[in-house]
Design an enzyme around this catalytic site. Sequence first.
Site, short mmCIF file in Angstrom:
data_model
loop_
_atom_site.label_atom_id
_atom_site.label_comp_id
_atom_site.label_asym_id
_atom_site.label_seq_id
_atom_site.Cartn_x
_atom_site.Cartn_y
_atom_site.Cartn_z
N GLU A 63 8.47 -4.78 -6.74
CA GLU A 63 7.77 -4.79 -5.46
C GLU A 63 6.50 -6.04 -5.26
O GLU A 63 5.49 -5.62 -5.25
CB GLU A 63 7.45 -3.70 -4.94
CG GLU A 63 8.51 -2.22 -5.24
CD GLU A 63 10.17 -2.46 -3.88
OE1 GLU A 63 9.53 -3.39 -3.21
OE2 GLU A 63 10.70 -1.79 -4.37
N CYS A 78 1.97 -5.79 2.43
CA CYS A 78 3.18 -7.13 2.19
C CYS A 78 4.25 -7.28 3.12
O CYS A 78 4.63 -8.53 2.85
CB CYS A 78 3.59 -6.22 1.02
SG CYS A 78 4.34 -4.86 1.30
#
Length: 492
Positions: A211, A245
């Site tokens: 991720e 993010c």
Amino acid sequence: MPLEQLPLVALQARKAFQTGRSKPIDFRVQQLKNLQRFITEKQKDITDALKKDLHKSENGTLLYELLGLEGEINMAIANLSVWMAPRPVAKNLLTISDEVYIQPEPLGVVLIIGAWNYPITVTLQPLVGAIAAGNAVVVKPSEVSCHTAKVLELLPLYLDPEMYPVVTGGVPETQELLKQRFDHIFYTGNSMVGKLVMEAAARHLTPVTLELGGKNPCYIDKDCDLEIACRRITWGKYINCGQTCISPDYILCEPSIQDKVVEEIRKSIKEFYTDDPKTFIDYGRIINQRHFKRIIALFEGSTVAIGGENDESQCYIAPTVLRDVTPESKVMQEEIFGPVLPIVPIKGVNEAIQFINEREKPLALYVFSSSNKVIKQMISETSSGALLANDCLIHYTISDLPFGGVGNSGMGCYHGKSTFDQLSHLRSCLIKRLGMEQLNGMRYPPHTAEKLRLARLLLLKQVSLGRVRHLVQATTLIMLAAFVVLLFPPAN
Ligand code: NAD
């Protein structure tokens, strides 16, 4: 914990897994309930820690860190029996009387390596799926959010301590763990370390979920409600001080709307964070001075349109907008991961698409437009982990949407059932009876043209059986047997 003990931690988790006690559903549900109890009972410690690490307000932590986690735990508990159950698949005529299904099974020992920006969520959400899938897990929180890591050390007081050990420490600890053999590594963090994780995993042929991050483009079409668009972008950008993010990394828009975009963002910053964000409870701080210096250096060569004020002693950077930014400027060379929003003028949607496609595939791509055509064009002509039209971040809240990147923004995905599937082995199972051998005649040598014809008939036909399953199955079987016996009469 001394480095030399880390191999033992991984070994102990494997031994615990090998006892088989993580397999029954009751155990998994109990551990998930214990995880929920950890969150409830340690809520104050968690919110205090996040205040120290990132200046998150108590309500901000409850909203952005714990609410989603609680939802994931509830979802896993409610759906676990269905997720764990055998999943029947369509059969061909050759296997029509067989039991054919996918059986999810635990992978074994999973290593979860967390990042610091949402240190509870990115560490514990994968853990929910890993527990649900019946794995043992070694949890490695980020050392950068050190206060939260301390709280996560308490997890083994709630969970089976041998099955779910927590290792705190820094890069040497992570590197030592990466030398050990795991059955899956789930890493959240930057792409550079992602490559090191994958390299280490390759030595044991261990699968990985990465991720990662990157630069998330945000295209604003000139034909859209700029007030609403900029309000939503301002929220998505400056939440957690830009250290998200999936926050919009930069804006692409036509020069003719740049002034209005700047003004609307200015209004929204004031609405959300007052005239003085520095003293406002819901405005965060940069995680540490290393990142503070890195972000300040990104201003170089660009024109500040809003904000720019900063205070190194507090790791404070005001919500900032840079205007007339060129693609060559420093701020466009790396993921910003801070409260700085560059506007790069472009000529329209076609140039925006070209700009996006010339760069790495992003984790999230945002388009603001009232034209469905523009939105659909952006979807069909670009690629990214996720695409949102007319909003930011909110896809994160939908557990049924797989969350993850593509290309440089990562591989694999999670949330809801996706986490369960990602951390399970989806085993193909076929159970045939030992009778009805006549049916198999056509696969055994000699391979005649007649047998080939029959094989085509039996193999190319997919059969999906519903409620009349058994009746259809029995009838088809009898017909098939009769047909085969006719073609290949048993030798006497
Ligand atoms: P970080 O510095 O906390 O690092 C993450 C983990 O990697 C830590 O546990 C650390 O010990 C380990 N690590 C660091 N350097 C290492 C090395 N050289 N060798 C082995 N292990 C090492 O986190 P970060 O990377 O600064 O996190 C921010 C990045 O994470 C951003 O790029 C952001 O976009 C991304 N991110 C992605 C997601 C997502 O869901 N896709 C979520 C959060 C953050």
